[in-house]
Write an enzyme that holds these catalytic residues in place. Structure first.
Site, mmCIF file in Angstrom:
data_model
loop_
_atom_site.group_PDB
_atom_site.id
_atom_site.type_symbol
_atom_site.label_atom_id
_atom_site.label_comp_id
_atom_site.label_asym_id
_atom_site.label_seq_id
_atom_site.Cartn_x
_atom_site.Cartn_y
_atom_site.Cartn_z
ATOM 1 N N ASP A 304 0.876 -1.173 0.000
ATOM 2 C CA ASP A 304 0.000 0.000 0.000
ATOM 3 C C ASP A 304 0.915 1.225 0.000
ATOM 4 O O ASP A 304 2.147 1.124 0.076
ATOM 5 C CB ASP A 304 -0.959 -0.032 1.199
ATOM 6 C CG ASP A 304 -2.187 0.857 0.968
ATOM 7 O OD1 ASP A 304 -2.156 1.709 0.063
ATOM 8 O OD2 ASP A 304 -3.180 0.690 1.701
HETATM 9 C C1 NOJ Z 1 -4.037 4.002 0.409
HETATM 10 C C2 NOJ Z 1 -5.212 3.077 0.486
HETATM 11 O O1 NOJ Z 1 -5.149 2.293 1.657
HETATM 12 C C3 NOJ Z 1 -5.332 2.154 -0.719
HETATM 13 O O2 NOJ Z 1 -6.550 1.460 -0.638
HETATM 14 C C4 NOJ Z 1 -5.218 2.916 -2.004
HETATM 15 O O3 NOJ Z 1 -5.346 2.062 -3.107
HETATM 16 C C5 NOJ Z 1 -3.883 3.649 -2.023
HETATM 17 N N1 NOJ Z 1 -3.835 4.561 -0.894
HETATM 18 C C6 NOJ Z 1 -3.636 4.408 -3.324
HETATM 19 O O4 NOJ Z 1 -4.484 5.486 -3.430
#
Ligand code: NOJ
Length: 762
Positions: A304
């Site tokens: 992530d």
């Molecule tokens: C953080 C989030 O937890 C995730 O779900 C997302 O895809 C990413 N940011 C990218 O935006």
């Protein structure tokens, strides 16, 4: 949905680049060795790559296009300018970028790589398309309320059609995290608290996003996220510690992931949280042993957003280099946003701490994915500005948004048959911070949607009324703050009206990432508004806007009619009006239990019985499991939802009192609509394993069926159970099927009596 036209302008722009691509080393190698889905020549390409180029293929960054838009839903960064990001791409330091994309951006970047990079490996373009690209569909939690996975497949497919048309190859969705604590803000992105519903919606969304072939320019790669147990954060606080047993992990949190992978999802995202002491991003057990070893996952794993870097704050990694090593060796193929892999992997390989073969393996996965997406055949296949606008918000997409919207609305209550409302002859006061205005329609996690294209409630209601002038609109209150003179105005409007519709709840940014709440209530100023309006005594319908289950109280809970409308997106106003005025009869059910008070969280229907269960009913017994003053049951449980019919369950029958070890058992019941309007009832089958080697939940959903019933009509509905449906995770953390006695219900909700029987498993 076949659309293969390429605009002249796009063709001209791309012509030179395609020329460069045809002459490129990557193309030559891949063509030489193309063998089915994954070109064997990828290895030849890898053999030509420097370690820096390999680390680049494992590094994904937020797009720098259009300023900070790409990180609007993430912590801000001091990212590079777009020009320097294009240069990074040209130097092979990037595998691709995410969010902030447009076909134009993708064309500029891909062109730079095809013209100017050494190996001409196409970039991949990713984005968070959580519930629609330009046309915004209901938030995933709302769609789960439809209890119709096929609906979610269709909206996912439409989202892919629009997004792939805009150059997006790879979607960071679906989120398949089970959410059993409604304080957690991200429950809005998933399918709620139930494992079966979670599995079915996970699979449906993957199918919708990916279609039959990843090469399709109408589809995109799906990511099942967040691996794993992100929804189990302590106290529902986003990013917080997770400590669950391996059994609960395998029984509750993992099955939707497995369903997503079985449906073909070829990427997954490592969760931010630690899991029983080890950050998921650094968990070799999770990423490699379980996912790849036990499940045979063949896709690739992305961290992530700065998830690898965050292992330093977790107190797990010493520094950036250590974090890189831990994440990579755990099995995370690609790093998102920290830049750690491209910075530290080359040195880790040179020092021998990370074997080259491991890097090659990850690069192979990423390149194979690019090949499967058809990018090596044509790096511009999804990039076409004309197609981007031609596919944006078509009438078909809007019609689907309206259909999905109305099928996601749950009617909690309808005392005295107040709903549906008459379309004429009555004056209606539409009151509340969500009565009008386009800001809170689309909901959280919208990057490419436009508030101004969405239909608000007042517009939808006006369009449904025979005489639009019969509508009075008063804001009454802000979302979380009072409005000067608001209550007085609202009370006056209520006085003048025959019927009040009170639109209350949460704003779009009260759920979603980092938006956990301690009290899951209608905010106080709105509650005061509701009390003041209720005092006028007009028949009142509550229209809730919400990204989670809420603990309803006072005038809100006591109103004769309540609709849960979540965030429905582009067609919000029309969809709600369809249900309010009876053009569509409500048919959705709660995918999350609405508790009596916030303090019951985490509350979910499939809880364990405890050794001192309070007897069913409202009566509280001393020394039994309940809080002071309330039963530990839901105000409105999972599965609850009314129709405009009057539904009765009767005549449960089993094909046999015994289910043989290799047999099936039929459970049937009769369902009758005794009302005066047609209804679509969602019949639910629950079981309870009465005694087992590991304690079992009080009820578990095993099947459901939607039944359409005309007034007076009755139907016998049959379900089949097999021993495999009764399996659970046993003492050794493996699935087991144990003989014993099972209660079975066919019921309208997880806590309703419905009709009940018992059988034994031999
Ligand atoms: C953080 C989030 O937890 C995730 O779900 C997302 O895809 C990413 N940011 C990218 O935006």
């Amino acid at each position: 949905m076949v659309d293969t036209r390429i605009s002249r302008r796009a063709a001209l722009m791309g012509a030179a680049t395609v020329g460069a691509w045809i002459a490129s080393p990557a193309r030559a190698l891949l063509q030489a060795g193309e063998t089915g889905r994954v070109p064997a020549s990828i290895d030849a390409l890898i053999a030509r790559m420097t370690i820096e180029e390999k680390a680049g293929q494992l590094s994904l960054m937020a797009s720098a296009w259009g300023g900070s838009k790409a990180v609007a839903l993430n912590p801000p960064t001091n990212g590079p300018s777009f020009e320097s990001q294009v240069e990074e791409a040209r130097l092979g330091q990037l595998t691709g970028v995410f969010n902030g994309n447009s076909a134009r951006m993708a064309r500029i970047m891909q062109t730079a790589v095809m013209n100017g990079s050494r190996l001409k490996i196409p970039l991949i373009f990713a984005a968070d398309i959580i519930h629609g690209h330009r046309t915004i569909f209901p938030v995933p939690l709302a769609e789960a309320a439809s209890f119709d996975p096929e609906l979610a497949r269709r909206t996912a497919e439409m989202a892919a059609f629009e997004a792939a048309g805009a150059g997006i190859d790879w979607n960071f969705a679906p989120m398949v995290d089970i959410a059993r604590d409604q304080r957690w803000g991200r429950g809005v992105e998933g399918a709620g608290e139930d494992v079966l519903l979670g599995q079915l919606f996970a699979a449906a969304r993957v199918r919708g996003f990916q279609g039959k072939s990843l090469r399709s320019t109408e589809h995109m790669l799906a990511t099942a996220k967040h691996f794993a147990a992100y929804g189990a954060a302590e106290a529902g606080l986003d990013y917080n510690t997770v400590d669950v047993s391996e059994r609960t992990l395998r029984e509750v949190y993992l099955p939707p992931f497995k369903a997503a992978f079985d449906a073909g999802a070829l990427s997954t995202m490592a969760a931010f949280n630690e899991l029983s002491g080890i950050p998921a991003t650094g968990s070799e057990w999770l990423m490699t042993r379980l996912l790849r070893g036990e499940w045979g996952f063949r896709g690739f794993i992305v961290s992530d957003y700065t998830g690898d870097e965050e292992m330093i704050a977790h107190g797990f990694a010493k520094d950036a280099r250590d974090a890189t090593k831990l994440a990579f060796l755990a099995g995370v193929d690609m790093s998102m946003q920290s830049g750690f892999y491209r910075k530290h992997l080359p040195d880790l390989v040179r020092s021998g701490e990370v074997p080259t073969a491991r890097v090659d393996e990850s690069v192979r996965r990423v390149l194979a994915m690019k090949a499967m997406l058809g990018l090596f055949d044509d790096p511009f296949r999804r990039i076409d500005e004309r197609r981007e606008s031609a596919r944006s918000m078509t009438p078909r997409a809007r019609a689907l948004a309206r259909e999905a919207g109305r099928r996601s609305i749950v009617m909690l209550k309808n005392d005295g048959g107040l709903l549906p409302l008459p379309r004429g002859g009555k004056r209606i006061a539409l009151i509340g911070p969500f009565a009008s205005g386009q800001h809170n329609l689309n909901g959280p996690w919208v990057i490419y949607g436009d508030d101004e294209k969405s239909v608000d409630l007042a517009t939808g209601v006006r369009a449904a009324l025979r005489n639009g002038n019969a509508l009075l609109v008063a804001q009454g209150s802000g979302v979380e703050e009072p409005l000067a003179g608001g209550i007085e105005q609202a009370v006056e409007a209520a006085r003048q009206a025959d019927i009040v519709v009170l639109a209350l709840g949460e704003s779009f940014n009260m759920s979603g990432e980092a938006q956990s709440r301690t009290e899951i209530i209608v905010p106080e100023p709105q509650q005061r508004l509701a009390e003041a309006v209720a005092a006028i005594g007009k028949p009142t319908v509550i229209v809730l806007k919400n990204g989670r289950a809420l603990a309803l109280a006072g005038a809100v809970a006591n109103a004769p009619a309540i609709l849960v409308t979540w965030f429905l997106g582009t067609e919000t106003g029309h969809a709600i009006a369809d249900v309010l005025f009876g053009a569509y009869g409500p048919s959705a059910r709660l995918p999350v239990s609405f508790p009596r008070v916030s303090g019951q969280q985490p509350y979910y229907y499939a809880h364990k019985p405890t050794g001192r269960p309070n007897p069913r009913g409202e009566k509280l017994e001393e020394y039994k499991a309940h809080f002071r003053g309330i039963t530990n049951t839901a105000l409105y449980p999972f599965g609850h939802g009314l129709t405009y019919g009057r539904i009765e369950y009767s005549d449960l029958a089993l094909s046999s009192p015994q289910l043989a070890a290799n047999g099936t058992i039929e459970v049937r019941a009769r369902v009758t609509n005794r009302g005066r309007r047609p209804a679509e009832e969602v019949m639910q089958l629950y079981i309870r394993d009465k005694a087992a080697s590991v304690t079992r939940p009080v009820r578990e959903l095993k099947a459901f069926r939607r039944v359409a019933l005309q007034p007076g009509q009755s139907q016998t509905v049959r379900f089949r159970l097999r021993p495999a449906d009764l399996a659970f995770i046993g003492r050794d953390n493996r699935p087991v099927i144990e003989p014993g006695t099972f209660d079975v219900w066919i019921a309208p909700s997880a806590e309703a009596d419905g009709v009940q029987g018992t059988f034994t498993l031999a």
